[in-house]
Structure formats: C-alpha cells, structure tokens
Design a protein around this motif. Structure first.
Motif, PDB file in Angstrom:
ATOM      1  N   GLY A  32       0.834  -1.188   0.000  1.00  0.00           N
ATOM      2  CA  GLY A  32       0.000   0.000   0.000  1.00  0.00           C
ATOM      3  C   GLY A  32       0.871   1.241   0.000  1.00  0.00           C
ATOM      4  N   LEU A  33       0.372   2.294  -0.593  1.00  0.00           N
ATOM      5  CA  LEU A  33       1.084   3.565  -0.667  1.00  0.00           C
ATOM      6  C   LEU A  33       0.148   4.685  -0.252  1.00  0.00           C
ATOM      7  CD1 LEU A  33       3.431   5.473  -1.621  1.00  0.00           C
ATOM      8  CD2 LEU A  33       2.348   5.398  -3.879  1.00  0.00           C
ATOM      9  N   ASP A  34       0.589   5.507   0.702  1.00  0.00           N
ATOM     10  CA  ASP A  34      -0.104   6.742   1.043  1.00  0.00           C
ATOM     11  C   ASP A  34       0.564   7.837   0.220  1.00  0.00           C
ATOM     12  OD1 ASP A  34      -1.007   9.138   2.142  1.00  0.00           O
ATOM     13  OD2 ASP A  34      -1.133   8.308   4.161  1.00  0.00           O
ATOM     14  N   LYS A  35      -0.131   8.332  -0.782  1.00  0.00           N
ATOM     15  CA  LYS A  35       0.448   9.298  -1.722  1.00  0.00           C
ATOM     16  C   LYS A  35       0.721  10.656  -1.092  1.00  0.00           C
ATOM     17  CE  LYS A  35      -2.327   7.263  -5.404  1.00  0.00           C
ATOM     18  NZ  LYS A  35      -3.389   7.549  -6.374  1.00  0.00           N
ATOM     19  N   VAL A  36       0.065  10.963   0.022  1.00  0.00           N
ATOM     20  CA  VAL A  36       0.240  12.269   0.648  1.00  0.00           C
ATOM     21  C   VAL A  36       1.585  12.364   1.356  1.00  0.00           C
ATOM     22  CG1 VAL A  36      -0.650  13.841   2.429  1.00  0.00           C
ATOM     23  CG2 VAL A  36      -2.231  12.702   0.856  1.00  0.00           C
ATOM     24  N   GLY A  38       3.952   9.677   1.360  1.00  0.00           N
ATOM     25  CA  GLY A  38       4.945   8.796   0.746  1.00  0.00           C
ATOM     26  C   GLY A  38       5.232   7.518   1.514  1.00  0.00           C
ATOM     27  N   ARG A  39       4.447   7.219   2.531  1.00  0.00           N
ATOM     28  CA  ARG A  39       4.662   5.990   3.308  1.00  0.00           C
ATOM     29  C   ARG A  39       4.144   4.773   2.551  1.00  0.00           C
ATOM     30  NH1 ARG A  39       2.171   6.564   9.119  1.00  0.00           N
ATOM     31  NH2 ARG A  39       1.030   4.955   8.042  1.00  0.00           N
ATOM     32  N   THR A  40       4.859   3.666   2.709  1.00  0.00           N
ATOM     33  CA  THR A  40       4.409   2.396   2.143  1.00  0.00           C
ATOM     34  C   THR A  40       4.186   1.411   3.276  1.00  0.00           C
ATOM     35  OG1 THR A  40       6.652   1.560   1.835  1.00  0.00           O
ATOM     36  CG2 THR A  40       5.644   2.722  -0.032  1.00  0.00           C
ATOM     37  N   GLN A  41       3.353   0.433   3.011  1.00  0.00           N
ATOM     38  CA  GLN A  41       3.060  -0.616   3.985  1.00  0.00           C
ATOM     39  C   GLN A  41       2.935  -1.934   3.235  1.00  0.00           C
ATOM     40  OE1 GLN A  41      -0.552   0.083   6.176  1.00  0.00           O
ATOM     41  NE2 GLN A  41      -0.413  -1.827   7.312  1.00  0.00           N
ATOM     42  N   ASP A  42       3.760  -2.913   3.604  1.00  0.00           N
ATOM     43  CA  ASP A  42       3.671  -4.251   3.020  1.00  0.00           C
ATOM     44  C   ASP A  42       2.818  -5.130   3.932  1.00  0.00           C
ATOM     45  OD1 ASP A  42       5.283  -3.369   1.020  1.00  0.00           O
ATOM     46  OD2 ASP A  42       7.050  -4.489   1.620  1.00  0.00           O
ATOM     47  N   VAL A  43       1.922  -5.897   3.318  1.00  0.00           N
ATOM     48  CA  VAL A  43       0.972  -6.716   4.061  1.00  0.00           C
ATOM     49  C   VAL A  43       0.955  -8.121   3.485  1.00  0.00           C
ATOM     50  CG1 VAL A  43      -1.472  -6.986   4.633  1.00  0.00           C
ATOM     51  CG2 VAL A  43      -0.477  -4.720   4.560  1.00  0.00           C
ATOM     52  N   GLN A  44       0.864  -9.097   4.368  1.00  0.00           N
ATOM     53  CA  GLN A  44       0.681 -10.490   3.972  1.00  0.00           C
ATOM     54  C   GLN A  44      -0.762 -10.845   4.327  1.00  0.00           C
ATOM     55  OE1 GLN A  44       3.621 -13.104   5.630  1.00  0.00           O
ATOM     56  NE2 GLN A  44       2.432 -14.918   5.220  1.00  0.00           N
ATOM     57  N   ILE A  45      -1.500 -11.385   3.364  1.00  0.00           N
ATOM     58  CA  ILE A  45      -2.913 -11.692   3.563  1.00  0.00           C
ATOM     59  C   ILE A  45      -3.213 -13.080   3.003  1.00  0.00           C
ATOM     60  CG2 ILE A  45      -3.481 -10.449   1.432  1.00  0.00           C
ATOM     61  CD1 ILE A  45      -6.204  -9.775   2.631  1.00  0.00           C
ATOM     62  N   ARG A  46      -4.032 -13.840   3.692  1.00  0.00           N
ATOM     63  CA  ARG A  46      -4.437 -15.173   3.232  1.00  0.00           C
ATOM     64  C   ARG A  46      -5.755 -15.071   2.460  1.00  0.00           C
ATOM     65  NH1 ARG A  46      -1.525 -19.233   4.523  1.00  0.00           N
ATOM     66  NH2 ARG A  46      -0.049 -19.141   6.229  1.00  0.00           N
ATOM     67  N   ASN A  47      -5.999 -16.046   1.597  1.00  0.00           N
ATOM     68  CA  ASN A  47      -7.248 -16.091   0.833  1.00  0.00           C
ATOM     69  C   ASN A  47      -8.436 -16.062   1.793  1.00  0.00           C
ATOM     70  OD1 ASN A  47      -5.736 -16.311  -1.484  1.00  0.00           O
ATOM     71  ND2 ASN A  47      -6.005 -18.506  -1.686  1.00  0.00           N
ATOM     72  N   GLY A  48      -9.408 -15.228   1.483  1.00  0.00           N
ATOM     73  CA  GLY A  48     -10.611 -15.122   2.303  1.00  0.00           C
ATOM     74  C   GLY A  48     -10.502 -14.130   3.451  1.00  0.00           C
ATOM     75  N   GLU A  49      -9.340 -13.565   3.688  1.00  0.00           N
ATOM     76  CA  GLU A  49      -9.149 -12.613   4.781  1.00  0.00           C
ATOM     77  C   GLU A  49      -9.325 -11.174   4.299  1.00  0.00           C
ATOM     78  OE1 GLU A  49      -6.014 -14.844   7.785  1.00  0.00           O
ATOM     79  OE2 GLU A  49      -5.283 -13.219   6.527  1.00  0.00           O
ATOM     80  N   ASP A 110      -2.924   3.907  -2.799  1.00  0.00           N
ATOM     81  CA  ASP A 110      -2.716   2.971  -3.894  1.00  0.00           C
ATOM     82  C   ASP A 110      -2.394   1.620  -3.282  1.00  0.00           C
ATOM     83  OD1 ASP A 110      -2.508   2.007  -6.423  1.00  0.00           O
ATOM     84  OD2 ASP A 110      -0.674   3.080  -6.940  1.00  0.00           O
ATOM     85  N   VAL A 111      -2.867   0.565  -3.893  1.00  0.00           N
ATOM     86  CA  VAL A 111      -2.606  -0.806  -3.449  1.00  0.00           C
ATOM     87  C   VAL A 111      -2.256  -1.620  -4.678  1.00  0.00           C
ATOM     88  CG1 VAL A 111      -3.594  -2.892  -2.408  1.00  0.00           C
ATOM     89  CG2 VAL A 111      -4.200  -0.645  -1.493  1.00  0.00           C
ATOM     90  N   TRP A 112      -1.227  -2.483  -4.575  1.00  0.00           N
ATOM     91  CA  TRP A 112      -0.911  -3.381  -5.684  1.00  0.00           C
ATOM     92  C   TRP A 112      -0.387  -4.694  -5.156  1.00  0.00           C
ATOM     93  CZ3 TRP A 112       1.783   1.132  -4.761  1.00  0.00           C
ATOM     94  CH2 TRP A 112       3.149   1.021  -4.504  1.00  0.00           C
ATOM     95  N   VAL A 113      -0.431  -5.694  -6.034  1.00  0.00           N
ATOM     96  CA  VAL A 113      -0.003  -7.057  -5.705  1.00  0.00           C
ATOM     97  C   VAL A 113       1.498  -7.176  -5.945  1.00  0.00           C
ATOM     98  CG1 VAL A 113      -0.297  -9.497  -6.268  1.00  0.00           C
ATOM     99  CG2 VAL A 113      -2.253  -7.946  -6.440  1.00  0.00           C
ATOM    100  N   ILE A 114       2.203  -7.789  -4.988  1.00  0.00           N
ATOM    101  CA  ILE A 114       3.626  -8.051  -5.149  1.00  0.00           C
ATOM    102  C   ILE A 114       3.837  -9.474  -5.678  1.00  0.00           C
ATOM    103  CG2 ILE A 114       5.856  -8.224  -3.985  1.00  0.00           C
ATOM    104  CD1 ILE A 114       4.729  -5.389  -4.098  1.00  0.00           C
TER     105      ILE A 114
END
Length: 119
Positions: A32-36, A38-49, A110-114
C-alpha cells in the motif's frame, strides 16, 4: 492499427490463458502507498481474509501464479473499500506485473499485488 488490435487481444487474453496453467496460492503479499506522505506498507494476507492498509479495507478472494514460475506473474482477486464504507472502490483481478491494467482509482491511496504466497 492491426498491430494495436493484436496487442490488445494478447493483453486481454493473458489472464484467461494464464488461468489454464495457474495454481492458487495460500495468499498474497500486497503493498500500500499513502500518496500524501509517501509511506508504504507491506501486508501479507491469506485467501478469504480482510486487512486494513492505511484507510482502506482489502479483501483477498484468490491469488494465482504460473505453475512453471511461482515467483512470476501473480494475479489476485481483490475487493477494496474505504474503512467504514460499503461501496467497493475496486473489485476485480489485479496483475502484479501490470498493475496499471486494472488499478485502484483513489486520490490518496494505492494498493498493488507483489506476489502470491507459495507452499
């Protein structure tokens, strides 16, 4: 003009063709990116969560990857909405190597898949 149409057909058929030779992962790694600020956040998520990334709730339906290249072109089915809201801002497949083809349209985040989580 014909080249452009052929190229568009290849891009449009890409995810459909990839599904024939794809495997489901256990989840996905998202960024995830906070455009205001410039912070980013990496997240690990399981299917269905569902997880919160900044001011957005993100639900992962499935994450798929090519069988012959597990770290390759992942694509994930995401539903994204603002925290506390009901209407989805994004609902569909997002492709890791081409996030602009199907992207979240939000003024601040903004959110994108790694990649997918593989066994």
């Amino acid at each position: 003009m014909i080249r452009l149409l052929a190229l568009l057909c290849v891009f449009a058929a890409g995810p459909a063709l990839a599904q024939d030779k794809a495997s489901s992962g256990q989840g996905a790694f998202l960024r995830g990116l906070d455009k205001v600020n410039g912070r980013t956040q990496d997240v690990q998520i399981r299917n269905g969560e569902t997880v919160e990334i900044f001011g957005l709730d993100v639900a992962l339906g499935d994450c798929r990857f090519p069988v012959n290249n597990p770290t390759g072109d992942a694509f994930a089915y995401l539903t994204i909405w603002e925290t506390g809201q009901r209407q989805a801002l994004f609902d569909g497949w997002m492709i890791a190597t081409a996030p602009a083809l199907s992207a979240l349209d939000h003024s601040r985040y903004d959110v994108w898949v790694i990649r997918c989580m593989t066994p």
